[in-house]
Design an enzyme around this catalytic site. Structure first.
Site, PDB file in Angstrom:
ATOM      1  N   GLY A  15      29.894  34.968  31.129  1.00 13.12           N
ATOM      2  CA  GLY A  15      30.204  36.243  30.495  1.00 13.12           C
ATOM      3  C   GLY A  15      30.370  36.096  28.995  1.00 13.12           C
ATOM      4  CB  ALA A  16      29.397  33.312  26.804  1.00 17.14           C
ATOM      5  CB  SER A  17      26.564  38.169  26.312  1.00 14.11           C
ATOM      6  OG  SER A  17      26.968  38.859  27.476  1.00 14.11           O
ATOM      7  CB  SER A 141      42.740  41.940  36.947  1.00 17.04           C
ATOM      8  OG  SER A 141      43.348  43.187  36.657  1.00 17.04           O
ATOM      9  CE1 TYR A 154      38.120  44.411  37.851  1.00 16.19           C
ATOM     10  CE2 TYR A 154      40.420  45.069  37.657  1.00 16.19           C
ATOM     11  CZ  TYR A 154      39.343  44.313  37.219  1.00 16.19           C
ATOM     12  OH  TYR A 154      39.495  43.457  36.150  1.00 16.19           O
ATOM     13  CB  SER A 157      37.025  42.190  43.439  1.00 16.94           C
ATOM     14  OG  SER A 157      37.439  42.677  42.184  1.00 16.94           O
ATOM     15  CE  LYS A 158      38.463  40.654  37.913  1.00 16.62           C
ATOM     16  NZ  LYS A 158      37.742  39.488  37.337  1.00 16.62           N
TER      17      LYS A 158
END
Length: 250
Positions: A15-17, A141, A154, A157-158
């Protein structure tokens, strides 16, 4: 000796973008790490790369949820990498859906991106981890441990990421692999820029009031990542760091 340095360490950041991933790449670079940067958009990865030093960093544009592609391309990407000293998995998606709109297809997609991709990638890099010790950091999160309207899928998932990381930490402790998570609250990133509360003045004020120190910045999370990657945290594993500006203290 500075225990917080990342000199001579090779670190992978997903996710470095943009957002937390980009900020983590910059912070790790500032502490001397050599970086392997993963993200879906090659142009944006190159933009991140342009903000870093001239060290021998590498990028790979790839969708981590396309498991067959990851299986084929990642070993080639890592072929000339002697070892990995650490990984920060910052890639992921967020969602805000009232539960009455629950659809299994949406949940499947969220779990695939936020959970399955995270742990499948981890499986693929295990043989590359430094046998002298390494650190894996997953971005979770605060929704994994507190409740909020329209965040059920969400949060699921976290919660899975946080729980899975703890068992992974125990399973691989004997191999000197440390596994920790960071649980941020709302951070000002491109992913949250279009959130409902950002487009409604009253809702924004209501949401901001829940954060005694205000919303976070990507650098706040990035600095915690550097700590967990460094030798300063060498006795930490199976732990979650909460970064939420006081949200969960109320």
């Amino acid at each position: 000796m500075n225990p917080f340095t990342l000199e001579h360490k090779i670190i992978m950041v997903t996710g470095a973008s943009s957002g937390i991933g980009e900020a983590t790449a910059i912070a790790c670079d500032e502490q001397g790490a050599t970086l392997l940067l993963l993200g879906r958009n090659e142009e944006r990865l190159n933009h991140t790369l342009s903000k870093l030093s001239s060290r021998n960093h590498k990028i790979l544009a790839i969708d981590l949820a396309e498991f067959e592609v990851v299986t084929a391309q990642l070993p080639v990407f890592l072929q000339d990498v002697p070892h990995l000293d650490g990984m920060v998995h910052a890639a992921g998606i967020t969602s805000t859906y009232p539960f009455k709109l629950f659809k299994t297809e949406q949940l499947d997609n969220i779990l695939k991106v936020n959970v399955q991709a995270a742990f499948y990638l981890t499986k693929l890099v295990l043989t590359k981890l430094n046998k002298e010790g390494s650190s894996l950091v997953f971005i979770s999160s605060i929704m994994a441990s507190v409740g909020e309207k329209a965040k059920t899928m969400y949060a699921m998932s976290k919660g899975a990421v946080s729980a899975g990381a703890k068992s992974l930490a125990i399973e691989y402790a004997s191999r000197k692999v440390r596994v920790n998570t960071i649980a941020p609250g709302i951070v000002n990133t491109p992913m949250t820029a279009n959130a409902t509360y950002k487009t409604n003045e009253n809702l924004l004020a209501e949401t901001l009031a829940k954060y005694p120190l205000g919303f976070g910045e990507p650098e706040d999370v990035a600095h915690a990542c550097v700590f967990l990657l460094s030798d300063a945290s060498k006795w930490m594993t199976g732990t979650e760091i909460t970064l939420d500006g006081g949200y969960s203290a109320k």
